[in-house]
Design a protein around this motif. Structure first.
Motif, PDB file in Angstrom:
ATOM      1  N   LEU A   1       0.829  -1.203   0.000  1.00 13.10           N
ATOM      2  CA  LEU A   1       0.000   0.000   0.000  1.00 13.10           C
ATOM      3  C   LEU A   1       0.866   1.257   0.000  1.00 13.10           C
ATOM      4  N   GLU A   2       1.973   1.247   0.737  1.00 18.31           N
ATOM      5  CA  GLU A   2       2.904   2.380   0.695  1.00 18.31           C
ATOM      6  C   GLU A   2       3.390   2.630  -0.729  1.00 18.31           C
ATOM      7  N   THR A   3       3.797   1.562  -1.397  1.00 13.16           N
ATOM      8  CA  THR A   3       4.307   1.688  -2.763  1.00 13.16           C
ATOM      9  C   THR A   3       3.212   2.179  -3.703  1.00 13.16           C
TER      10      THR A   3
ATOM     11  N   LEU B   1      18.246  16.789 -13.221  1.00  5.70           N
ATOM     12  CA  LEU B   1      17.137  16.313 -12.406  1.00  5.70           C
ATOM     13  C   LEU B   1      17.129  14.796 -12.427  1.00  5.70           C
ATOM     14  N   ARG B   2      17.115  14.210 -11.228  1.00  5.19           N
ATOM     15  CA  ARG B   2      16.932  12.769 -11.085  1.00  5.19           C
ATOM     16  C   ARG B   2      15.686  12.549 -10.242  1.00  5.19           C
ATOM     17  N   THR B   3      14.882  11.555 -10.615  1.00 10.22           N
ATOM     18  CA  THR B   3      13.623  11.299  -9.933  1.00 10.22           C
ATOM     19  C   THR B   3      13.628   9.909  -9.313  1.00 10.22           C
ATOM     20  N   PHE B   4      13.065   9.812  -8.101  1.00  8.49           N
ATOM     21  CA  PHE B   4      13.093   8.569  -7.337  1.00  8.49           C
ATOM     22  C   PHE B   4      11.736   8.301  -6.691  1.00  8.49           C
ATOM     23  N   ILE B   5      11.424   7.020  -6.538  1.00  4.20           N
ATOM     24  CA  ILE B   5      10.376   6.611  -5.610  1.00  4.20           C
ATOM     25  C   ILE B   5      11.080   5.818  -4.523  1.00  4.20           C
TER      26      ILE B   5
ATOM     27  N   MET C   1       8.562  -4.891  -4.847  1.00  6.75           N
ATOM     28  CA  MET C   1       8.237  -3.468  -4.848  1.00  6.75           C
ATOM     29  C   MET C   1       9.087  -2.703  -5.865  1.00  6.75           C
ATOM     30  N   ILE C   2      10.351  -3.088  -5.993  1.00  8.00           N
ATOM     31  CA  ILE C   2      11.219  -2.468  -7.001  1.00  8.00           C
ATOM     32  C   ILE C   2      10.640  -2.701  -8.396  1.00  8.00           C
ATOM     33  N   ALA C   3      10.203  -3.920  -8.669  1.00  6.59           N
ATOM     34  CA  ALA C   3       9.617  -4.240  -9.982  1.00  6.59           C
ATOM     35  C   ALA C   3       8.371  -3.397 -10.243  1.00  6.59           C
ATOM     36  N   ARG C   4       7.560  -3.172  -9.210  1.00  6.69           N
ATOM     37  CA  ARG C   4       6.364  -2.345  -9.374  1.00  6.69           C
ATOM     38  C   ARG C   4       6.724  -0.914  -9.741  1.00  6.69           C
ATOM     39  N   VAL C   5       7.724  -0.359  -9.069  1.00  5.54           N
ATOM     40  CA  VAL C   5       8.140   1.012  -9.359  1.00  5.54           C
ATOM     41  C   VAL C   5       8.736   1.096 -10.764  1.00  5.54           C
ATOM     42  N   GLU C   6       9.505   0.111 -11.145  1.00 10.21           N
ATOM     43  CA  GLU C   6      10.140   0.131 -12.463  1.00 10.21           C
ATOM     44  C   GLU C   6       9.130   0.114 -13.598  1.00 10.21           C
TER      45      GLU C   6
ATOM     46  N   ILE D   1       6.608   1.993 -13.966  1.00  7.01           N
ATOM     47  CA  ILE D   1       6.202   3.333 -14.379  1.00  7.01           C
ATOM     48  C   ILE D   1       7.315   4.068 -15.108  1.00  7.01           C
ATOM     49  N   GLY D   2       8.529   3.556 -15.045  1.00  8.49           N
ATOM     50  CA  GLY D   2       9.589   4.004 -15.940  1.00  8.49           C
ATOM     51  C   GLY D   2      10.336   5.281 -15.610  1.00  8.49           C
ATOM     52  N   SER D   3       9.660   6.332 -15.211  1.00  7.83           N
ATOM     53  CA  SER D   3      10.342   7.619 -15.073  1.00  7.83           C
ATOM     54  C   SER D   3      10.953   7.855 -13.691  1.00  7.83           C
ATOM     55  N   TYR D   4      10.776   6.903 -12.764  1.00 10.26           N
ATOM     56  CA  TYR D   4      11.325   7.036 -11.417  1.00 10.26           C
ATOM     57  C   TYR D   4      12.222   5.848 -11.102  1.00 10.26           C
ATOM     58  N   VAL D   5      13.350   6.133 -10.480  1.00  8.99           N
ATOM     59  CA  VAL D   5      14.272   5.089 -10.053  1.00  8.99           C
ATOM     60  C   VAL D   5      13.874   4.642  -8.649  1.00  8.99           C
ATOM     61  N   PRO D   6      13.695   3.344  -8.403  1.00  7.87           N
ATOM     62  CA  PRO D   6      13.372   2.895  -7.041  1.00  7.87           C
ATOM     63  C   PRO D   6      14.602   2.960  -6.138  1.00  7.87           C
ATOM     64  N   ARG D   7      14.405   3.432  -4.909  1.00  7.18           N
ATOM     65  CA  ARG D   7      15.478   3.442  -3.913  1.00  7.18           C
ATOM     66  C   ARG D   7      14.966   2.760  -2.657  1.00  7.18           C
ATOM     67  N   VAL D   8      15.856   2.036  -1.977  1.00  8.92           N
ATOM     68  CA  VAL D   8      15.521   1.378  -0.714  1.00  8.92           C
ATOM     69  C   VAL D   8      16.446   1.920   0.371  1.00  8.92           C
ATOM     70  N   LYS D   9      16.182   1.520   1.625  1.00  7.80           N
ATOM     71  CA  LYS D   9      17.021   1.952   2.747  1.00  7.80           C
ATOM     72  C   LYS D   9      18.464   1.509   2.518  1.00  7.80           C
TER      73      LYS D   9
END
Length: 196
Positions: free
Chosen positions: A100-102, A135-139, A159-164, A166-174
């Motif tokens: 749900l957060e993602t 400009l770099r964009t992240f989720i 969750m990384i696969a879900r973010v990927e 949408i294409g325009s945002y790079v997924p980042r984790v802790k």
């Protein structure tokens, strides 16, 4: 015969979203877009990181989610805001919370996409790209990859696969996912005043 109720359109949902920060309350998505663009226009020769991240906290009878947006002008400040969302039940499943957060972060990216916020920021920066503008964009995903430290590690790749997608945002984790694990996190601690 009764008329079928019209389903709310994405635009209607976006108009009901409200964002806050330390200086302003009840900003609309259009207000947020305006603030982001103004912040970039103040210094179009700078390099920027834009992050969206969501964190949640389970409270008695509800779960409070906060989606944060942070536009960081590297080395020279930031503009940020957050959106609260309250689910009227306690979430116990780590996977369900993380999913749900993602989803809430992805939904926020979609609202900004409708307003062409990222392309408009890029237009402001493009004339200054040879002076260091960028400009770099992240989720940011509020999950870590170390299984012995983070119980969320089991779901990171999903969750990384879900973010990927949408294409325009790079997924980042802790530990890099500061928008979720630091900025959004600080606003989840107090229980919601109203739970529906």
């Amino acid at each position: 015969m009764t008329k079928a109720k019209r389903k709310p359109e994405a635009h209607d949902r976006a108009n009901r979203l409200r964002f806050h920060n330390v200086k302003e309350q009840h900003l609309t998505v259009a207000d947020v877009a305006d603030r982001l663009l103004r912040f970039v226009a103040e210094d179009p020769r700078a390099s920027y990181h834009f992050a969206i991240g969501t964190d949640c906290q389970v409270h008695p009878s509800h779960t409070k989610f906060i989606t944060g947006l942070v536009l960081h002008r590297l080395g020279r400040g930031a503009w940020a805001c957050y959106r609260p969302y309250v689910l009227g039940r306690e979430l116990g499943s780590i996977r369900e919370k993380l999913a749900l957060e993602t989803s809430l972060s992805q939904e926020m990216a979609a609202h900004l996409e409708e307003l062409s916020v990222i392309p408009r920021m890029e237009e402001l920066l493009l004339p200054h790209v040879y002076q260091g503008a960028g400009l770099r964009t992240f989720i940011d995903i509020d999950a870590g990859t170390e299984p012995c430290v983070n119980p969320t590690a089991l779901y990171v790749q999903e969750m990384i696969a879900r973010v990927e997608t949408i294409g325009s945002y790079v997924p980042r984790v802790k530990p890099e996912a500061y928008c979720a694990s630091s900025y959004a996190n600080r606003y989840t601690k107090r229980p919601a005043k109203f739970v529906m």
